[in-house]
Write a protein that holds these residues in place. Structure first.
Motif, PDB file in Angstrom:
ATOM      1  N   ASP A  58      51.329  45.508  35.538  1.00  0.00           N
ATOM      2  CA  ASP A  58      50.076  44.853  35.921  1.00  0.00           C
ATOM      3  C   ASP A  58      49.147  45.823  36.652  1.00  0.00           C
ATOM      4  O   ASP A  58      47.937  45.822  36.417  1.00  0.00           O
ATOM      5  CB  ASP A  58      50.356  43.640  36.812  1.00  0.00           C
ATOM      6  CG  ASP A  58      51.056  42.520  36.067  1.00  0.00           C
ATOM      7  OD1 ASP A  58      50.927  42.456  34.824  1.00  0.00           O
ATOM      8  OD2 ASP A  58      51.749  41.721  36.717  1.00  0.00           O
ATOM      9  N   ILE A  61      47.590  48.127  34.067  1.00  0.00           N
ATOM     10  CA  ILE A  61      46.545  47.436  33.302  1.00  0.00           C
ATOM     11  C   ILE A  61      45.267  47.373  34.117  1.00  0.00           C
ATOM     12  O   ILE A  61      44.177  47.589  33.596  1.00  0.00           O
ATOM     13  CB  ILE A  61      47.023  46.034  32.867  1.00  0.00           C
ATOM     14  CG1 ILE A  61      48.110  46.179  31.799  1.00  0.00           C
ATOM     15  CG2 ILE A  61      45.854  45.195  32.349  1.00  0.00           C
ATOM     16  CD1 ILE A  61      48.846  44.901  31.481  1.00  0.00           C
ATOM     17  N   ARG A  62      45.380  47.094  35.423  1.00  0.00           N
ATOM     18  CA  ARG A  62      44.198  47.069  36.286  1.00  0.00           C
ATOM     19  C   ARG A  62      43.531  48.449  36.344  1.00  0.00           C
ATOM     20  O   ARG A  62      42.314  48.569  36.306  1.00  0.00           O
ATOM     21  CB  ARG A  62      44.565  46.599  37.692  1.00  0.00           C
ATOM     22  CG  ARG A  62      44.576  45.090  37.832  1.00  0.00           C
ATOM     23  CD  ARG A  62      44.660  44.666  39.289  1.00  0.00           C
ATOM     24  NE  ARG A  62      45.981  44.869  39.867  1.00  0.00           N
ATOM     25  CZ  ARG A  62      47.024  44.082  39.633  1.00  0.00           C
ATOM     26  NH1 ARG A  62      46.916  43.065  38.839  1.00  0.00           N
ATOM     27  NH2 ARG A  62      48.176  44.321  40.210  1.00  0.00           N
ATOM     28  N   ALA A  64      43.709  50.845  34.029  1.00  0.00           N
ATOM     29  CA  ALA A  64      43.088  51.092  32.717  1.00  0.00           C
ATOM     30  C   ALA A  64      41.804  50.297  32.560  1.00  0.00           C
ATOM     31  O   ALA A  64      40.797  50.822  32.070  1.00  0.00           O
ATOM     32  CB  ALA A  64      44.072  50.739  31.602  1.00  0.00           C
ATOM     33  N   ALA A  65      41.797  49.042  32.977  1.00  0.00           N
ATOM     34  CA  ALA A  65      40.589  48.226  32.891  1.00  0.00           C
ATOM     35  C   ALA A  65      39.475  48.808  33.748  1.00  0.00           C
ATOM     36  O   ALA A  65      38.306  48.822  33.344  1.00  0.00           O
ATOM     37  CB  ALA A  65      40.885  46.785  33.313  1.00  0.00           C
ATOM     38  N   GLY A  66      39.820  49.329  34.902  1.00  0.00           N
ATOM     39  CA  GLY A  66      38.822  49.966  35.764  1.00  0.00           C
ATOM     40  C   GLY A  66      38.224  51.205  35.120  1.00  0.00           C
ATOM     41  O   GLY A  66      37.018  51.443  35.217  1.00  0.00           O
ATOM     42  N   VAL A  68      37.999  51.763  31.835  1.00  0.00           N
ATOM     43  CA  VAL A  68      37.149  51.284  30.737  1.00  0.00           C
ATOM     44  C   VAL A  68      35.815  50.788  31.279  1.00  0.00           C
ATOM     45  O   VAL A  68      34.757  51.099  30.720  1.00  0.00           O
ATOM     46  CB  VAL A  68      37.860  50.174  29.936  1.00  0.00           C
ATOM     47  CG1 VAL A  68      36.908  49.517  28.951  1.00  0.00           C
ATOM     48  CG2 VAL A  68      39.068  50.729  29.208  1.00  0.00           C
ATOM     49  N   GLU A  69      35.858  50.046  32.363  1.00  0.00           N
ATOM     50  CA  GLU A  69      34.625  49.516  32.957  1.00  0.00           C
ATOM     51  C   GLU A  69      33.740  50.632  33.516  1.00  0.00           C
ATOM     52  O   GLU A  69      32.528  50.637  33.328  1.00  0.00           O
ATOM     53  CB  GLU A  69      34.968  48.520  34.064  1.00  0.00           C
ATOM     54  CG  GLU A  69      33.764  47.791  34.616  1.00  0.00           C
ATOM     55  CD  GLU A  69      34.144  46.733  35.635  1.00  0.00           C
ATOM     56  OE1 GLU A  69      33.237  46.260  36.332  1.00  0.00           O
ATOM     57  OE2 GLU A  69      35.335  46.388  35.741  1.00  0.00           O
TER      58      GLU A  69
END
Length: 96
Positions: A58, A61-62, A64-66, A68-69
């Motif tokens: 988890d 994933i956070r 990686a999402a950061g 991407v953003e």
């Protein structure tokens, strides 16, 4: 300019990844030419780490999402045109 994460200096992209993961990247991705025995040992160690840190996926994933953003330009995908002379092979029984 020097970059530090905690007390560790990060010099390369691999350093940043290792410091973010808390483990060497090779543990998760493997290395070219590793034997079956080395692969089994590496995967066993990875399972032990995940068992000790069930929140790790988890957290990753956070992260990686950061990324991407913050940097959507890193993920621009450009489709390459196929040459007219090359066609995909059709498997038996598959629709063309």
């Amino acid at each position: 300019m020097r970059s530090y994460i905690g007390h560790q200096q990060a010099v390369s992209a691999e350093d940043f990844a290792e410091l973010a993961l808390g483990t060497p990247v090779e543990l998760w991705l493997g290395v070219e030419g590793e034997s079956d025995e080395e692969r089994a040992a590496r995967l066993d160690a990875a399972r032990d780490i995940l068992a000790d840190s069930p929140e790790m996926p988890d957290d990753l994933i956070r992260i990686a999402a950061g990324v991407v953003e913050a940097h959507p330009e890193l993920f621009n995908v450009v489709l390459l045109a196929r040459s007219a002379g090359r066609r995909r092979p059709v498997r038996k029984g598959a629709a063309a």
